[in-house]
Design an enzyme around this catalytic site. Structure first.
Site, PDB file in Angstrom:
ATOM      1  N   HIS A  82       0.841  -1.201   0.000  1.00  0.00           N
ATOM      2  CA  HIS A  82       0.000   0.000   0.000  1.00  0.00           C
ATOM      3  C   HIS A  82       0.869   1.241   0.000  1.00  0.00           C
ATOM      4  CE1 HIS A  82      -3.455   2.538   0.838  1.00  0.00           C
ATOM      5  NE2 HIS A  82      -2.685   3.189   1.686  1.00  0.00           N
ATOM      6  N   ASP A 161     -15.319   2.809   7.637  1.00  0.00           N
ATOM      7  CA  ASP A 161     -14.287   3.780   7.254  1.00  0.00           C
ATOM      8  C   ASP A 161     -14.823   4.753   6.211  1.00  0.00           C
ATOM      9  OD1 ASP A 161     -11.607   4.965   6.954  1.00  0.00           O
ATOM     10  OD2 ASP A 161     -11.786   4.106   4.950  1.00  0.00           O
ATOM     11  N   ARG A 168     -14.744  12.885   8.585  1.00  0.00           N
ATOM     12  CA  ARG A 168     -13.460  13.525   8.943  1.00  0.00           C
ATOM     13  C   ARG A 168     -13.091  14.591   7.920  1.00  0.00           C
ATOM     14  NH1 ARG A 168      -9.705   8.861   8.529  1.00  0.00           N
ATOM     15  NH2 ARG A 168      -8.073  10.387   8.899  1.00  0.00           N
ATOM     16  N   SER A 183      -7.950   4.026   9.455  1.00  0.00           N
ATOM     17  CA  SER A 183      -8.644   4.096   8.170  1.00  0.00           C
ATOM     18  C   SER A 183      -7.937   3.214   7.131  1.00  0.00           C
ATOM     19  CB  SER A 183      -8.665   5.562   7.713  1.00  0.00           C
ATOM     20  OG  SER A 183      -9.076   5.674   6.380  1.00  0.00           O
ATOM     21  N   LYS A 187      -8.888  -1.221   5.977  1.00  0.00           N
ATOM     22  CA  LYS A 187      -9.127  -1.693   4.612  1.00  0.00           C
ATOM     23  C   LYS A 187      -8.099  -2.757   4.211  1.00  0.00           C
ATOM     24  CE  LYS A 187      -9.257   2.712   3.575  1.00  0.00           C
ATOM     25  NZ  LYS A 187      -9.426   4.094   3.159  1.00  0.00           N
TER      26      LYS A 187
HETATM   27  N1  URA Z   1      -6.200   7.569   3.136  1.00  0.00           N
HETATM   28  C1  URA Z   1      -7.141   6.836   3.767  1.00  0.00           C
HETATM   29  O1  URA Z   1      -7.620   5.834   3.243  1.00  0.00           O
HETATM   30  N2  URA Z   1      -7.528   7.249   4.990  1.00  0.00           N
HETATM   31  C2  URA Z   1      -7.040   8.341   5.600  1.00  0.00           C
HETATM   32  O2  URA Z   1      -7.450   8.643   6.706  1.00  0.00           O
HETATM   33  C3  URA Z   1      -6.073   9.081   4.926  1.00  0.00           C
HETATM   34  C4  URA Z   1      -5.652   8.673   3.685  1.00  0.00           C
END
Ligand code: URA
Length: 434
Positions: A82, A161, A168, A183, A187
């Site tokens: 990632h 999320d 957010r 977050s 995932k």
């Molecule tokens: N990318 C995400 O998936 N979440 C965040 O909080 C910031 C960047």
């Protein structure tokens, strides 16, 4: 359980329990907690933070809010990678086939781009015929047969999320390392791989600019991955200029293919080898990252990574002829060069300005609903440290809408700083967190 008590507790610096965190995540996802109370809690977290245990509990609660993918039908240690995002980052197309060529199964889910950053799914869709949406049995079969598959992330992965991130975004509570960690990692952990390599960017095109913030984020993400039983390694890498020379969907895929042919720019090749080396190591196929890197170099040199890329394309319906004939990619009707008005060295590049210029050329989207021009984007001819003479081409803009191409070229010019002295070399890989 009462949401008001949870807000009071975090506002006053208390530590939230597993029950309280799960109650918040579940009830907010189910629509039982109003946005104003969820926002108040997020702001309290923003100021008072979460410790490692709370962050892990929040990550787990968000991960479990939707599907948790079971990849056990795929033999071996599945490895995910990632990147926290940036401009010109096409490493997935390079590291996934390299790792697969070294025996590491890659079953990856990726996202789309928004704002100045591109997304892997959009880039893949620039390949004629390529399908990014596969049912699970086909996805698993492909990984078992070809060694890799990359598909779009479904809405059923960590739906909590999705809702919390949107809130957010609207309440100035994005930039908190615990919230970012939960977050991203919710995932990743829901996507089912056994081990993870994280590329945390820092610099003027990164989500978090300073090395210190990126380091803190990287360390916490690595900790949470390991807490969940997944071997996790983090790299802190530079995003003070775009990665490679190409920015834009088909342009980036072409640059990735060139890199797989051993003809890629130095920075993208180097970062890909280090990332792939880490993936091969956490995937159990090498006894160290260095050995993994050596295996990655061999896979590039002997053509096996390019063969895996071909199998990946054909497995997902893509036209494999693009590998030898780039004219089969969507083509741009308009091309505009940006030239230097000075002589000297490129001393800096405003990476976000380049990212936004690429978006405005048609390659990206400002809102999720926008459509994109697969042929649009930017090719950088000069990077930080390069010598330039008056009139030299700094970059070229491509696209199918002349007004957009011209606007992007005007913006792009402002991204370059030229100075008479040669600048210090940029350090590409700043830290490895194991
Ligand atoms: N990318 C995400 O998936 N979440 C965040 O909080 C910031 C960047």
């Amino acid at each position: 359980m009462n949401m008001l008590d949870i807000i009071y507790k975090k506002r006053d610096g208390g530590k939230l329990s597993n029950e309280e965190i799960r109650f918040f995540v579940q009830s907010y996802t189910d629509g039982e907690i109003p946005d104003y109370q969820a926002s108040a809690l997020l702001m309290a977290i923003y100021f008072n933070g979460l410790d490692r245990e709370e962050t892990y509990l929040l990550t787990t609660a968000m991960k479990n809010s939707g599907d948790v993918i079971d990849l056990s039908e795929i033999a071996g240690i599945k490895v995910d990678k990632h990147s926290t995002g940036g401009v010109g980052d096409k490493t997935t197309f390079i590291v996934a086939p390299i790792a697969a060529a070294c025996g590491v199964p890659i079953a990856k889910m990726s996202g789309r781009g928004l704002g100045f950053t591109g997304g892997t799914v959009d880039k893949m869709e620039s390949i004629p015929g390529f399908r990014t949406s596969l049912e699970k049995p086909e996805f698993i079969n492909l990984v078992n047969n070809a060694g890799l598959s990359v598909i779009g992330q479904t809405a059923h992965i960590a739906p909590a999320d999705k809702k919390i991130y949107a809130l957010r975004d609207a309440t100035a509570t994005v930039e908190n390392v615990s919230l970012i960690t939960s977050s991203i990692m919710s995932k990743k952990l829901a996507s089912g791989s056994d081990a993870i390599v994280l590329d945390v960017k820092c610099g003027n095109g990164a989500f978090l600019e300073s090395f210190e913030q990126a380091d803190e984020l990287g360390q916490l993400m690595v900790d949470i991955g390991n807490d969940d039983g997944k071997k996790t390694i983090g790299l802190i890498t530079d995003m003070n200029q775009p990665l490679g020379n190409a920015i834009g969907n088909s342009l980036e895929v072409i640059e990735a293919i060139e890199t797989l042919k051993g003809k890629g720019p130095f920075d993208i090749t180097e970062l890909s080898l280090v990332l792939a080396g880490a993936m091969i190591y956490v995937g159990g196929k090498a006894s160290s990252m260095e050995e993994g890197r050596k295996m990655a170099e061999d896979a590039l040199q002997n053509g096996s990574a390019l063969e895996k890329f071909k199998a990946f394309l054909s497995g997902q319906g893509g036209d494999v002829r693009v590998i030898d004939d780039y004219s089969l990619f969507p083509q741009a009707a308009f091309v505009k060069h940006v030239t230097s008005e000075e002589t000297g060295y490129v001393s800096g590049i405003e990476t976000r300005v380049v990212g936004f210029a690429s978006q405005h050329s048609g390659a990206g989207r400002a809102t999720k609903e926008d459509s994109i021009d697969m042929a649009a984007g930017i090719d950088l001819h000069k990077k930080v440290g390069d010598e330039v003479a008056l009139g030299d081409v700094l970059a070229t803009v491509y696209g199918n809408d002349l007004a957009k191409v011209e606007l992007a070229a005007v913006e792009l010019k402002k991204a370059f700083y030229i100075h008479k002295d040669r600048p210090q070399a940029i350090e590409l890989i700043k830290k490895i967190i194991v």
